[in-house]
Design a protein around this motif. Structure first.
Motif, PDB file in Angstrom:
ATOM      1  N   CYS A 325     -20.278  84.629  12.618  1.00 17.69           N
ATOM      2  CA  CYS A 325     -18.937  84.715  13.536  1.00 17.69           C
ATOM      3  C   CYS A 325     -18.868  86.177  14.111  1.00 17.69           C
ATOM      4  O   CYS A 325     -18.656  87.229  13.299  1.00 17.69           O
ATOM      5  N   PRO A 326     -19.146  86.466  15.397  1.00 20.02           N
ATOM      6  CA  PRO A 326     -18.993  87.908  15.929  1.00 20.02           C
ATOM      7  C   PRO A 326     -17.651  88.325  15.616  1.00 20.02           C
ATOM      8  O   PRO A 326     -17.389  89.679  15.550  1.00 20.02           O
ATOM      9  N   SER A 365     -11.409  83.403  17.758  1.00 22.62           N
ATOM     10  CA  SER A 365     -12.649  82.838  17.826  1.00 22.62           C
ATOM     11  C   SER A 365     -13.058  83.018  19.350  1.00 22.62           C
ATOM     12  O   SER A 365     -12.205  82.875  20.218  1.00 22.62           O
ATOM     13  N   SER A 366     -14.253  83.376  19.412  1.00 27.14           N
ATOM     14  CA  SER A 366     -14.941  83.301  20.850  1.00 27.14           C
ATOM     15  C   SER A 366     -15.430  82.046  21.146  1.00 27.14           C
ATOM     16  O   SER A 366     -16.030  81.460  22.327  1.00 27.14           O
ATOM     17  N   CYS A 368     -17.990  80.389  20.413  1.00 23.57           N
ATOM     18  CA  CYS A 368     -19.647  80.619  20.770  1.00 23.57           C
ATOM     19  C   CYS A 368     -20.284  79.526  20.190  1.00 23.57           C
ATOM     20  O   CYS A 368     -21.459  79.268  20.366  1.00 23.57           O
ATOM     21  N   GLY A 369     -19.895  78.833  18.956  1.00 21.08           N
ATOM     22  CA  GLY A 369     -20.424  77.680  18.161  1.00 21.08           C
ATOM     23  C   GLY A 369     -21.364  78.238  16.975  1.00 21.08           C
ATOM     24  O   GLY A 369     -22.057  77.422  16.428  1.00 21.08           O
ATOM     25  N   ALA A 370     -21.407  79.490  16.882  1.00 23.52           N
ATOM     26  CA  ALA A 370     -22.393  80.020  15.752  1.00 23.52           C
ATOM     27  C   ALA A 370     -22.043  79.628  14.478  1.00 23.52           C
ATOM     28  O   ALA A 370     -22.897  79.166  13.694  1.00 23.52           O
ATOM     29  N   GLU A 373     -23.414  75.717  14.133  1.00 27.25           N
ATOM     30  CA  GLU A 373     -24.826  76.031  13.803  1.00 27.25           C
ATOM     31  C   GLU A 373     -25.180  76.200  12.515  1.00 27.25           C
ATOM     32  O   GLU A 373     -26.119  75.741  11.986  1.00 27.25           O
ATOM     33  N   PRO A 382     -15.687  74.818  16.125  1.00 28.27           N
ATOM     34  CA  PRO A 382     -14.872  75.087  17.505  1.00 28.27           C
ATOM     35  C   PRO A 382     -14.187  73.383  17.848  1.00 28.27           C
ATOM     36  O   PRO A 382     -13.154  73.940  18.438  1.00 28.27           O
TER      37      PRO A 382
END
Length: 489
Positions: A325-326, A365-366, A368-370, A373, A382
């Motif tokens: 997670c970024p 959260s952005s 982004c879906g990481a 995955e 998400p």
């Protein structure tokens, strides 16, 4: 040795906490380094598994099926565990679970317990409850020991002390263990921890643990770990008390085949856990002679009743979503105000709190879906985040700023005429704020940056966007305008 536990009911909002933690350069460096290392190891071991996606799907189906028939498998586990000599207790909430564990320890006449790393006992603040009753708890997992001796708080599900570097750990050990000449090599620190813990393993007669899985078919408890401290807690004490969330049950022994391949690879980048222990009740001459399991609800039944949020309970606590997670990689875990940090914490904590607390976490959260995955059991985080954001907006009422903004946008988007008018008004409103001579984005060439312009400050609530980045100005000509001109040409 006590510390203030992370409590979603009293924690500041995620945005407030994150803003403070972003200023801690050492913490950000430690978190980034640790997650980079774990991710690299995980990626290498995942790539060597040709059937990785099939394993993920199998694990998803096992966990989803278990949750769908949770009542059946919990009762089956209780029957089989009781038949083998164990005792099952049911706890509706954290306070009831604390009372059960404290009562059991007092019945034994003990004033000390040794503990295996357990997020569930962190969730119910068990150490503080034990201490208030005059019972001292010793963490035996190395990372948890660092946290406990440093009177700190965990920041990761699998590696609670990943925000600490070696020098910081040495300082904690040096003070807490009274070792002024302690070296700074990993072997020195490991040796200090080993000597500190060995005396506890040999003396304390009661252990407290969590569990990775409960196996309904055998009435068994599965605990996997890397250091061997868990095996020591499972074999040496006379009494074992396990506090386990009700969602941890799986139907069959054979279901472990997929789960124990996914868990270590996702958690720490290992092919298998060095220590995997399985206990089914009492076995004369082998391990604890008294076993108790406290099955904890603490909001899980309500999560189970939510068709969209239910998949959250599929989690096997590997922490892979945190490493990817970024947002977590920048803030660390303390910003989440809960023992469950990162993307899984952002969806689990608000639901366990019945959406009364931690309402800012679904926004951490952005999207982004990481996290989706890398999740070994395919939790669509998400999707749940958006579901929870909708719940937050509904709870705050139609007059909340986000609700009003979305209604206004929907009103504009329903009409081409209104949409075009909004674009014209937007260009007029932004014109005093646009800086056309300067670009802060080096990836754009100077000609394009000058042409489009950038906005470095927005008023009111919109200022949240420009606090940390610029906003590109609206183009003078939209795609729709360009297309229509092209058609006339």
């Amino acid at each position: 040795m006590s510390r203030v536990p992370l409590d979603p009911r009293t924690a500041p909002t995620f945005q407030q906490a994150a803003k403070t933690l972003l200023g801690d350069a050492q913490l950000r460096k430690n978190v980034r380094h640790a997650t980079d290392v774990i991710q690299a190891k995980r990626r290498k071991l995942v790539e060597e598994k040709q059937d990785w996606q099939q394993l993920r799907e199998s694990a998803r189906q096992i966990r989803a099926h278990s949750l769908q028939h949770l009542d059946v498998y919990l009762e089956e586990f209780e029957r089989n565990f009781t038949r083998a000599g164990g005792v099952v207790h049911w706890a509706r909430d954290a306070r009831e679970a604390q009372s059960i564990v404290v009562g059991l320890v007092k019945q034994l006449g003990a004033n000390e317990v040794i503990k295996i790393k357990s997020m569930t006992t962190e969730e119910i603040h068990l150490n503080n409850a034990l201490e208030e009753s005059g019972i001292r708890a010793y963490e035996t997992d190395l990372a948890e020991l660092i946290i406990q001796l440093g009177e700190d708080q965990p920041s990761h599900i699998v590696v609670p002390a990943l925000h600490k570097n070696r020098a910081q750990i040495r300082e904690i050990f040096r003070k807490a263990m009274d070792l002024p000449d302690l070296g700074d090599k990993p072997a020195d620190l490991a040796d200090a921890a080993r000597r500190f813990l060995r005396e506890k393993f040999l003396r304390v007669k009661t252990a407290v643990s969590g569990a990775n899985f409960l196996i309904a078919e055998t009435g068994g408890i599965c605990i996997v770990e890397s250091e061997g401290n868990g095996r020591m807690c499972l074999t040496l004490p006379e009494t074992l008390i396990s506090v386990v969330g009700i969602e941890k049950v799986i139907p069959r022994w054979s279901d472990l085949e997929a789960l124990v391949q996914l868990l270590p690879r996702s958690a720490t980048g290992e092919r298998m856990n060095p220590y995997s222990s399985f206990w089914s009740g009492i076995h004369p001459g082998d391990g604890p002679q008294t076993m108790h399991v406290v099955l904890l609800d603490n909001g899980r039944t309500d999560v189970l009743a939510d068709a969209e949020g239910r998949q959250t309970l599929q989690c096997i606590r590997c922490g892979a979503c945190q490493n990817a997670c970024p947002v977590y990689r920048q803030t660390g875990g303390h910003a989440y105000g809960s023992v469950y940090a990162g993307p899984i914490g952002a969806i689990l904590t608000p639901q366990l709190m019945h959406m009364d607390h931690s309402q800012t976490l679904p926004y951490a959260s952005s999207l982004c879906g990481a996290c989706y995955e890398v999740c070994p059991v395919k939790i669509n985080i998400p999707e749940v985040l958006i579901h929870l954001r909708n719940k937050v907006v509904e709870q705050n009422g139609w007059y909340a700023p986000e609700s009003l903004a979305m209604k206004a946008v929907a009103f504009v988007f329903r009409s081409e005429r209104r949409f075009r008018a909004a674009q014209r008004l937007g260009r007029i409103a932004e014109s005093p704020l646009v800086k056309r001579e300067k670009s802060t984005f080096p990836i754009l060439d100077q000609e394009e940056a000058t042409k489009s312009g950038w906005i470095g400050w927005l008023p009111g609530l919109l200022g949240g966007w420009t606090d940390t980045r610029d906003l590109q100005a609206m183009p003078k000509e939209t795609f729709r305008d360009w297309w229509e001109k092209r058609g006339k040409a």
